[in-house]
Every structure is written in structure tokens, then in C-alpha cells.
Design an enzyme around this catalytic site. Structure first.
Site, PDB file in Angstrom:
ATOM      1  N   ASN A  99      45.284  85.011  87.738  1.00 42.12           N
ATOM      2  CA  ASN A  99      44.378  85.202  88.778  1.00 42.12           C
ATOM      3  C   ASN A  99      43.612  86.265  88.655  1.00 42.12           C
ATOM      4  O   ASN A  99      44.040  87.474  89.116  1.00 42.12           O
ATOM      5  CB  ASN A  99      45.225  84.984  90.443  1.00 42.12           C
ATOM      6  CG  ASN A  99      44.377  85.500  91.505  1.00 42.12           C
ATOM      7  OD1 ASN A  99      43.060  85.230  91.518  1.00 42.12           O
ATOM      8  ND2 ASN A  99      45.153  85.656  92.515  1.00 42.12           N
ATOM      9  N   TRP A 100      42.285  86.227  88.227  1.00 39.27           N
ATOM     10  CA  TRP A 100      41.384  87.363  88.181  1.00 39.27           C
ATOM     11  C   TRP A 100      40.965  88.111  89.449  1.00 39.27           C
ATOM     12  O   TRP A 100      40.582  89.089  89.573  1.00 39.27           O
ATOM     13  CB  TRP A 100      40.036  87.007  87.411  1.00 39.27           C
ATOM     14  CG  TRP A 100      40.243  86.663  86.100  1.00 39.27           C
ATOM     15  CD1 TRP A 100      41.538  86.382  85.212  1.00 39.27           C
ATOM     16  CD2 TRP A 100      39.138  86.545  85.147  1.00 39.27           C
ATOM     17  NE1 TRP A 100      41.575  86.005  83.955  1.00 39.27           N
ATOM     18  CE2 TRP A 100      39.998  86.007  83.837  1.00 39.27           C
ATOM     19  CE3 TRP A 100      37.758  86.594  85.065  1.00 39.27           C
ATOM     20  CZ2 TRP A 100      39.337  85.836  82.624  1.00 39.27           C
ATOM     21  CZ3 TRP A 100      37.499  86.452  83.863  1.00 39.27           C
ATOM     22  CH2 TRP A 100      37.902  85.990  82.673  1.00 39.27           C
ATOM     23  N   LYS A 101      40.993  87.232  90.624  1.00 36.57           N
ATOM     24  CA  LYS A 101      40.600  87.844  92.108  1.00 36.57           C
ATOM     25  C   LYS A 101      39.238  88.130  91.788  1.00 36.57           C
ATOM     26  O   LYS A 101      38.389  87.602  90.931  1.00 36.57           O
ATOM     27  CB  LYS A 101      41.522  88.963  92.313  1.00 36.57           C
ATOM     28  CG  LYS A 101      43.230  88.744  92.080  1.00 36.57           C
ATOM     29  CD  LYS A 101      43.597  89.850  92.991  1.00 36.57           C
ATOM     30  CE  LYS A 101      45.123  89.248  92.745  1.00 36.57           C
ATOM     31  NZ  LYS A 101      46.233  90.197  93.551  1.00 36.57           N
ATOM     32  N   HIS A 142      46.627  81.771  98.898  1.00 33.15           N
ATOM     33  CA  HIS A 142      47.184  83.256  98.385  1.00 33.15           C
ATOM     34  C   HIS A 142      47.173  84.136  99.373  1.00 33.15           C
ATOM     35  O   HIS A 142      46.521  84.073 100.698  1.00 33.15           O
ATOM     36  CB  HIS A 142      45.948  83.604  97.364  1.00 33.15           C
ATOM     37  CG  HIS A 142      46.467  85.122  96.581  1.00 33.15           C
ATOM     38  ND1 HIS A 142      46.325  86.258  97.160  1.00 33.15           N
ATOM     39  CD2 HIS A 142      46.985  85.284  95.145  1.00 33.15           C
ATOM     40  CE1 HIS A 142      46.906  87.172  96.382  1.00 33.15           C
ATOM     41  NE2 HIS A 142      47.139  86.256  95.498  1.00 33.15           N
ATOM     42  N   GLU A 198      46.254  86.889  99.967  1.00 32.08           N
ATOM     43  CA  GLU A 198      45.119  87.889 100.248  1.00 32.08           C
ATOM     44  C   GLU A 198      43.995  86.994 101.266  1.00 32.08           C
ATOM     45  O   GLU A 198      43.564  87.547 102.036  1.00 32.08           O
ATOM     46  CB  GLU A 198      44.463  88.403  98.991  1.00 32.08           C
ATOM     47  CG  GLU A 198      44.923  89.466  98.480  1.00 32.08           C
ATOM     48  CD  GLU A 198      44.934  89.344  96.959  1.00 32.08           C
ATOM     49  OE1 GLU A 198      43.990  89.165  96.398  1.00 32.08           O
ATOM     50  OE2 GLU A 198      45.826  90.186  96.293  1.00 32.08           O
ATOM     51  N   GLU A 256      55.101  84.154  95.851  1.00 37.23           N
ATOM     52  CA  GLU A 256      54.605  85.411  95.556  1.00 37.23           C
ATOM     53  C   GLU A 256      55.007  86.543  96.850  1.00 37.23           C
ATOM     54  O   GLU A 256      54.409  86.359  97.801  1.00 37.23           O
ATOM     55  CB  GLU A 256      52.982  85.601  95.664  1.00 37.23           C
ATOM     56  CG  GLU A 256      52.456  84.682  94.624  1.00 37.23           C
ATOM     57  CD  GLU A 256      50.960  84.907  93.947  1.00 37.23           C
ATOM     58  OE1 GLU A 256      51.217  85.146  92.655  1.00 37.23           O
ATOM     59  OE2 GLU A 256      50.359  85.150  94.855  1.00 37.23           O
ATOM     60  N   GLY A 289      50.480  93.303  93.248  1.00 32.25           N
ATOM     61  CA  GLY A 289      49.688  94.551  93.079  1.00 32.25           C
ATOM     62  C   GLY A 289      50.314  95.954  93.421  1.00 32.25           C
ATOM     63  O   GLY A 289      49.856  96.834  93.510  1.00 32.25           O
ATOM     64  N   SER A 318      53.313  91.540  90.563  1.00 27.31           N
ATOM     65  CA  SER A 318      53.644  92.621  89.295  1.00 27.31           C
ATOM     66  C   SER A 318      54.227  92.162  88.144  1.00 27.31           C
ATOM     67  O   SER A 318      55.178  92.815  87.616  1.00 27.31           O
ATOM     68  CB  SER A 318      54.396  93.745  90.070  1.00 27.31           C
ATOM     69  OG  SER A 318      53.550  94.472  91.312  1.00 27.31           O
ATOM     70  N   GLY A 364      48.271  88.473  88.549  1.00 26.26           N
ATOM     71  CA  GLY A 364      47.211  88.991  89.086  1.00 26.26           C
ATOM     72  C   GLY A 364      46.668  90.065  88.019  1.00 26.26           C
ATOM     73  O   GLY A 364      45.982  90.000  86.723  1.00 26.26           O
ATOM     74  N   GLY A 365      47.115  91.472  88.357  1.00 28.60           N
ATOM     75  CA  GLY A 365      46.425  92.541  87.377  1.00 28.60           C
ATOM     76  C   GLY A 365      46.560  92.280  86.102  1.00 28.60           C
ATOM     77  O   GLY A 365      45.809  92.585  85.308  1.00 28.60           O
TER      78      GLY A 365
HETATM   79  C1  PEP Z   1      48.490  87.793  92.627  1.00 33.11           C
HETATM   80  O1  PEP Z   1      47.685  88.179  93.269  1.00 33.11           O
HETATM   81  O2  PEP Z   1      48.625  86.582  92.620  1.00 33.11           O
HETATM   82  C2  PEP Z   1      49.465  88.755  91.584  1.00 33.11           C
HETATM   83  C3  PEP Z   1      50.650  88.033  91.309  1.00 33.11           C
HETATM   84  O3  PEP Z   1      48.878  90.045  91.435  1.00 33.11           O
HETATM   85  P1  PEP Z   1      49.661  90.990  90.560  1.00 33.11           P
HETATM   86  O4  PEP Z   1      49.926  90.360  89.397  1.00 33.11           O
HETATM   87  O5  PEP Z   1      48.690  92.117  90.416  1.00 33.11           O
HETATM   88  O6  PEP Z   1      50.726  91.689  91.536  1.00 33.11           O
END
Ligand code: PEP
Length: 254
Positions: free
Chosen positions: A9-11, A98, A100, A170, A176, A216, A237-238
Site C-alpha cells: 500500500n503506497w498510500k 483502511h 486512515e 492492521e 507506521g 510495521s 505500507g512504508g
Molecule cells: C498500512 O498502512 O497498511 C501499513 C501496514 O503501514 P506500515 O507498514 O507502514 O505500518
């Protein structure tokens, strides 16, 4: 047996040329690996880069998904993107609910359910995110919170529709933050989700649903998280923004 899935997920990150570089890099890395047949890699870039990602995906080993979709079919909804549009671009997946979007854009379980319906109507597989915030975990409510999200977001579906759903657990406090759920916390919640699916749809179907962990996840912790019996991969994500890191996570399955 259910699929193992690693979805990125590049956001809201990357310029056009950065996206091009990342996709190219990822494609080259994937070409060098022999991915097991039961492993699916999915890349979810921002809307403007979906076409470019699909072009790369045609020659490579990943599928492409969107990060959001409208609950409406078509019409005067400025700025929205419909499931019919995603289908016409031949996308296979879309993230829904998600944290967010639930947090910043006030998406409710009912709206998540409506978006899931819209996607299924257009043959796109929803990746439905659920998870508790820190205060809910600290007060011991996490199992109840996630049960409500699963029931209200998904349990109106028929068994036939449910087969197309991917669930991502999640924990919001892990997204994040660099703070990952322990393998015990992840396994407990994934087993809880699967038991809810079993009670509603039966064991055979529940055993076919991929439940991903997100929060994470990194190359250093992916292997132990994915080794949990009910963790079928990750929503990343990241770490999906660097081909080396994303590939390091995918390699947990190689
Ligand atoms: C996400 O937002 O779906 C996620 C898992 O982010 P991160 O891996 O950066 O915690």
C-alpha cells in the site's frame, strides 16, 4: 489451500518518475526469483499510477490494486473513482476500510460494506482492513472491536461472495509506528477472525480466506509473523516503498 499474499500500500507517496523507478526495480527483482505458485504479490499505487503499474504487471509477477473506491455506481460525485472505472482498467484488487480512511475520512462499517458490494459487483476483490486503536487494545476491547468490523462490514455477503474477500488485520497502533504486533497478538486476532468466519460460513470456506497482517511489517519480522498458522501474508505500507524492503518481505515465502 488459501493463497499467501504480500500487498504493498503506497498510500499518497511517489511522483510519477519515482513510481516508474520503483515498479521497474520491483519487476527486475521479481523476475530473478522463483515465486511459489501459491504466493500473490499485489501493488496498490495511487490512482494516477494504476495504468503504469498495470503495464508493468502485464510482463511480471504482480497484480495491481487501488487504495480506495466510491460506494456509488456513477454520476455527480466530484473527485470519486468508481468500481466500474477500476474494472474497466482491468484491476483485480482494491483496499477498503483502511484505518486512515476510517480515521481521517470517517468511514463507517456501513460505508465499508457498501464499497465491498460495489467492488464485488464489478469483479474486483476487496482487501478489507480491520483493526483496533491503542486505547481499545489497552482496555481489552480489541476482539470485540474487530468482531464488529468483520460482522458489519462483511457478514451481509453470501458464501459465494465471501470467497472473494481478503481480510487484513492492521492494529492501528502498529501502522507506521515501528511498533509491530507480537506473533502471539497477531495469531490470536487472526484465529479470532477465522473463528468468526467459521461460525458464519463454515470451516471449509473460512479455511480458504487469506487473512493478512499489517503494521510495521519489515524484512526482519515478516518471516516470523507469516509463520503463524493463521497469518497468510501481509499488507505493507512504508516497506513497500523500497523495492529491496518489499522484496525482503516477499522472500519470507521463498
Ligand atoms: C498500512 O498502512 O497498511 C501499513 C501496514 O503501514 P506500515 O507498514 O507502514 O505500518
Amino acid at each position: 489451500m488459501r493463497k499467501h499474499i504480500v500487498a504493498g500500500n503506497w498510500k499518497m507517496n511517489m511522483t510519477f518518475s519515482e513510481a516508474d523507478d520503483l515498479l521497474n526495480d520491483l519487476m527486475e527483482k521479481l523476475e530473478k526469483e522463483e515465486l511459489p505458485r501459491d504466493v500473490q504479490v499485489i501493488v496498490c499505487p495511487p490512482f494516477p499510477y494504476l495504468e503504469m503499474a498495470s503495464d508493468y504487471a502485464n510482463d511480471s509477477y504482480f497484480a495491481v490494486g487501488a487504495q480506495n473506491v466510491s460506494d456509488q455506481e456513477k454520476g455527480a460525485y466530484t473527485g470519486e473513482v468508481s468500481a466500474a472505472m477500476l474494472e474497466s482498467c482491468e484491476l483485480d484488487y482494491c483496499i477498503v476500510g483502511h484505518s486512515e480512511r476510517r480515521g481521517y475520512y470517517h468511514e463507517t462499517n456501513a460505508l465499508v460494506a457498501a464499497k465491498v458490494d460495489r467492488l464485488l459487483m464489478h469483479n474486483i476483490r476487496p482487501i478489507v482492513c480491520v483493526g483496533e486503536v491503542l486505547a481499545e487494545r489497552e482496555s481489552g476491547q480489541q476482539l470485540d472491536v474487530v468482531r464488529k468490523q468483520v460482522e458489519e462490514g462483511l457478514f451481509h455477503l453470501t458464501a459465494e461472495q465471501m470467497k472473494n474477500i481478503i481480510i487484513a488485520y492492521e492494529p492501528v497502533w502498529a501502522i507506521g509506528t515501528g511498533k509491530t504486533a507480537t506473533t502471539e497478538q497477531a495469531q490470536e486476532m487472526h484465529a479470532h477472525i477465522r473463528s468468526l468466519l467459521t461460525a458464519k460460513y463454515g470451516k471449509e470456506l473460512a479455511d480458504e480466506i487469506s487473512i493478512l497482517y499489517g503494521g510495521s511489517c519489515k524484512p526482519t519480522n515478516a518471516k516470523e509473523l507469516f509463520a503463524c498458522p493463521d497469518v497468510d501474508g501481509g499488507l505493507i505500507g512504508g516497506a513497500s516503498l523500497k523495492a529491496d524492503d518489499f522484496m525482503g518481505i516477499i522472500k519470507a515465502f521463498i
